[in-house]
Motif scaffolding. Structure first.
Motif, PDB file in Angstrom:
ATOM      1  N   ALA A 104      42.412  33.990  -9.155  1.00  0.00           N
ATOM      2  CA  ALA A 104      40.683  32.623 -10.039  1.00  0.00           C
ATOM      3  C   ALA A 104      40.845  33.504 -11.258  1.00  0.00           C
ATOM      4  O   ALA A 104      40.039  32.259 -12.669  1.00  0.00           O
ATOM      5  CB  ALA A 104      39.351  33.645  -8.638  1.00  0.00           C
ATOM      6  N   THR A 105      40.555  34.772 -11.672  1.00  0.00           N
ATOM      7  CA  THR A 105      39.962  35.086 -13.257  1.00  0.00           C
ATOM      8  C   THR A 105      41.406  34.342 -13.827  1.00  0.00           C
ATOM      9  O   THR A 105      40.378  33.876 -15.357  1.00  0.00           O
ATOM     10  CB  THR A 105      40.519  36.882 -13.178  1.00  0.00           C
ATOM     11  OG1 THR A 105      39.768  37.374 -12.140  1.00  0.00           O
ATOM     12  CG2 THR A 105      39.788  37.160 -14.264  1.00  0.00           C
ATOM     13  N   ASN A 106      42.551  34.429 -13.548  1.00  0.00           N
ATOM     14  CA  ASN A 106      43.416  33.700 -14.521  1.00  0.00           C
ATOM     15  C   ASN A 106      42.940  31.979 -15.342  1.00  0.00           C
ATOM     16  O   ASN A 106      43.278  31.439 -15.981  1.00  0.00           O
ATOM     17  CB  ASN A 106      44.566  33.842 -13.964  1.00  0.00           C
ATOM     18  CG  ASN A 106      45.703  33.203 -15.491  1.00  0.00           C
ATOM     19  OD1 ASN A 106      45.525  33.406 -16.245  1.00  0.00           O
ATOM     20  ND2 ASN A 106      46.911  32.926 -14.752  1.00  0.00           N
ATOM     21  N   THR A 107      42.927  31.902 -13.355  1.00  0.00           N
ATOM     22  CA  THR A 107      42.123  30.155 -13.936  1.00  0.00           C
ATOM     23  C   THR A 107      40.897  29.881 -14.677  1.00  0.00           C
ATOM     24  O   THR A 107      41.151  29.205 -15.581  1.00  0.00           O
ATOM     25  CB  THR A 107      42.061  29.829 -12.604  1.00  0.00           C
ATOM     26  OG1 THR A 107      43.259  29.628 -11.914  1.00  0.00           O
ATOM     27  CG2 THR A 107      41.706  28.106 -12.304  1.00  0.00           C
ATOM     28  N   MET A 108      39.878  30.923 -14.037  1.00  0.00           N
ATOM     29  CA  MET A 108      38.937  31.038 -15.418  1.00  0.00           C
ATOM     30  C   MET A 108      38.972  30.872 -17.010  1.00  0.00           C
ATOM     31  O   MET A 108      38.665  30.398 -17.672  1.00  0.00           O
ATOM     32  CB  MET A 108      37.409  31.327 -15.263  1.00  0.00           C
ATOM     33  CG  MET A 108      36.910  30.544 -13.577  1.00  0.00           C
ATOM     34  SD  MET A 108      36.075  32.071 -12.939  1.00  0.00           S
ATOM     35  CE  MET A 108      36.603  33.624 -12.645  1.00  0.00           C
ATOM     36  N   LYS A 109      40.047  31.835 -17.064  1.00  0.00           N
ATOM     37  CA  LYS A 109      40.607  32.403 -18.094  1.00  0.00           C
ATOM     38  C   LYS A 109      41.254  30.593 -19.168  1.00  0.00           C
ATOM     39  O   LYS A 109      40.757  30.628 -20.342  1.00  0.00           O
ATOM     40  CB  LYS A 109      41.055  33.083 -17.991  1.00  0.00           C
ATOM     41  CG  LYS A 109      40.183  34.719 -18.280  1.00  0.00           C
ATOM     42  CD  LYS A 109      40.843  35.989 -19.060  1.00  0.00           C
ATOM     43  CE  LYS A 109      40.654  36.941 -18.487  1.00  0.00           C
ATOM     44  NZ  LYS A 109      39.753  37.272 -19.506  1.00  0.00           N
ATOM     45  N   LYS A 110      41.904  30.192 -18.125  1.00  0.00           N
ATOM     46  CA  LYS A 110      42.633  29.142 -18.983  1.00  0.00           C
ATOM     47  C   LYS A 110      41.429  27.975 -19.113  1.00  0.00           C
ATOM     48  O   LYS A 110      41.415  27.308 -19.813  1.00  0.00           O
ATOM     49  CB  LYS A 110      43.694  28.376 -17.978  1.00  0.00           C
ATOM     50  CG  LYS A 110      44.967  29.204 -18.348  1.00  0.00           C
ATOM     51  CD  LYS A 110      46.114  29.371 -16.596  1.00  0.00           C
ATOM     52  CE  LYS A 110      46.747  30.189 -17.205  1.00  0.00           C
ATOM     53  NZ  LYS A 110      48.010  30.070 -15.635  1.00  0.00           N
ATOM     54  N   TYR A 111      40.562  27.964 -18.034  1.00  0.00           N
ATOM     55  CA  TYR A 111      39.435  26.659 -18.262  1.00  0.00           C
ATOM     56  C   TYR A 111      38.608  27.180 -19.490  1.00  0.00           C
ATOM     57  O   TYR A 111      38.388  25.820 -20.504  1.00  0.00           O
ATOM     58  CB  TYR A 111      38.609  26.427 -17.498  1.00  0.00           C
ATOM     59  CG  TYR A 111      39.170  25.109 -15.930  1.00  0.00           C
ATOM     60  CD1 TYR A 111      40.014  25.880 -15.568  1.00  0.00           C
ATOM     61  CD2 TYR A 111      38.290  24.308 -16.940  1.00  0.00           C
ATOM     62  CE1 TYR A 111      40.931  24.310 -14.521  1.00  0.00           C
ATOM     63  CE2 TYR A 111      38.897  22.693 -15.878  1.00  0.00           C
ATOM     64  CZ  TYR A 111      39.395  23.227 -15.248  1.00  0.00           C
ATOM     65  OH  TYR A 111      39.779  22.505 -14.390  1.00  0.00           O
TER      66      TYR A 111
END
Length: 462
Positions: free
Chosen positions: A260-267
């Motif tokens: 989840a952290t990785n996904t939000m950083k990409k966004y």
């Protein structure tokens, strides 16, 4: 000893002294001892020298000056003994007067002397009290060493119910705390173990060990559970290969937090490079929660989907709740073909949608447009989610990897991963409602997730 009438006759003899002689004797005595007149034992009086004492007077109270020993003093002491002057009540009154002068002492509602709450009281129970036995037992449990498990061949029957083991209906299970062999019915409990075991997941224990460990679970949850440990994997740049691709199925809450952290950083990176492809700030500001998960999708016309993730809710004060693990499986039908791996951010538009995710299982129905070619693709979906706790509208934004194109009708079943929550928080009685609506504090292991959430909401623009 004479009668009271005879005593009064002795008292009348003292009237031969004049009042002037009494004042002179009193002033001389006070001056010689340098004490104020009000502290002297006898006050000047013209009443009989030996009045009848009541229960509140104490002729033997300690004084700052000793009176002159004469016939009056001796007879006064004898009269007080005969009349039964109550010393205990006067002592009680002195004790009450004493407590008012000491700041760390006070009185409770019953008038008993008690220590002021500001005074530090040792937490360890006295050794002579019954609770000392419990304290010793808890200390023994907390300092216990891992046992050596009994070999399976050493027990042909359960050590508790004595029923014989069978191949299918009654198998052998070891208690992780004592090492004994028990059947399934006699080892249903799950508890966190003390620090020396070096295991942070709740383990199977027998009924007897459960009774010993259960009172200590609150302490062990706060110090030994996975949720209270610092995040081990918090690097999400190109130097970490695990950040290149999120796996659709996570085996632990720690990995779900990382995904989840990785996904939000990409966004956040997408929002900085191309704000038009980011989530609109008007939708984010009204969000009551977020569900973040990675889903694998493949098929032609009829597609199959599976993935895991987590959900967090926004509290009334603007802070975020603890995360709860979820699993999503579904089907899609339409003009579509290919396969893709998609990172979803589902914006929970209202409180009803959060309640739907807090249920054990809920169903979502919607329509979507999806396109993926190579490493990056985009997808947008809107759906309605319904459960026994309510229904709500959600907006789904995603980033896809793979080769897929199509327009479809989507149906998904989302369930709470209770076993994953149990391994993470260590509390067998914890529910999803407790996690999302504020009973559980923010776990230390989810700190990277909260940092990414703050970054996502601070950088998003229209």
């Amino acid at each position: 000893m004479g009668s009271p009438d005879e005593m009064m006759a002795y008292s009348s003899l003292s009237k031969i002294d004049t009042s002037q002689n009494q004042r002179a004797a009193l002033s001389n005595g006070v001056a010689g001892n340098n004490y104020p007149a009000q502290d002297y034992l006898y006050e000047p009086s013209f009443e009989p020298d030996f009045p009848e004492y009541d229960s509140r007077d104490n002729p033997f109270a300690p004084t700052r000056a000793s009176p002159k020993v004469d016939l009056k003093t001796v007879l006064g002491g004898l009269v007080s003994i005969v009349m039964g002057a109550n010393k205990s009540e006067d002592d009680a009154s002195q004790q009450q007067n004493f407590t008012t002068d000491i700041s760390f002492l006070g009185s409770d509602k019953n008038g008993d002397i008690d220590v002021h709450p500001s005074v530090c009281v040792p937490s360890a129970p006295p050794l002579l009290e019954a609770s000392a036995l419990q304290y010793s037992a808890y200390r023994e449990v907390l300092l216990a060493d891992p046992p050596e498990w009994l070999p399976d061949s050493s027990a042909k029957a359960c050590l508790q119910c004595n029923l014989p083991f069978t191949a299918l209906t009654r198998g052998r299970h070891h208690c992780r705390f004592c090492g004994g062999i028990f059947c399934k019915n006699c080892s249903k409990g799950r508890c966190l173990l003390p620090m020396k075991f070096r295991i942070r997941d709740p383990q199977r224990v027998c009924d007897a060990c459960y009774e010993r460990l259960d009172p200590l679970q609150g302490l062990l949850i706060n110090y030994n559970s996975n949720s209270m440990q610092p995040a081990k994997h918090d690097v999400m740049d190109w130097t970490s290969t695990r950040s290149w691709l999120n796996m659709p199925v996570g085996v632990s809450m720690e990995y779900e937090i990382y995904k989840a952290t990785n996904t939000m950083k990409k966004y956040c990176q997408v929002a900085r490079l191309n704000p038009e492809k980011s989530i609109p700030s008007s939708i984010l500001k009204g969000a009551k929660g977020l569900a973040i998960l990675t889903v694998a999708k493949a098929g032609a016309v009829l597609t199959y989907k599976v993935g895991t993730g987590l959900v967090v809710a926004r509290r009334s004060d603007g802070s975020w709740s603890a995360p709860s693990a979820i699993l999503s499986v579904g089907l899609g039908w339409g003009v579509q073909i290919g396969g893709e791996l998609t990172d979803f951010i589902i914006v929970l538009h209202d409180r009803k949608a959060v309640k739907a995710f807090s249920s054990r299982i809920h169903i979502s129905l919607g329509a979507g447009l999806s396109a993926a070619a190579g490493p990056i693709g985009r997808a947008f979906e809107a759906d309605v989610r319904a459960s026994e706790k309510g229904s709500g509208i959600c907006y789904t934004y995603s980033c896809s990897k793979g080769a897929f194109v199509g327009v479809s009708l989507e149906g998904n079943v989302v369930t709470t991963r209770s076993e994953t929550n149990l391994r993470f928080y260590g509390d067998a009685y914890l529910t999803t409602t407790d996690i999302l609506f504020g009973r559980v504090g923010r776990p230390r292991a989810a700190q990277p997730l909260y940092s990414a959430l703050d970054d996502l909401f601070s950088r998003m623009v229209c």
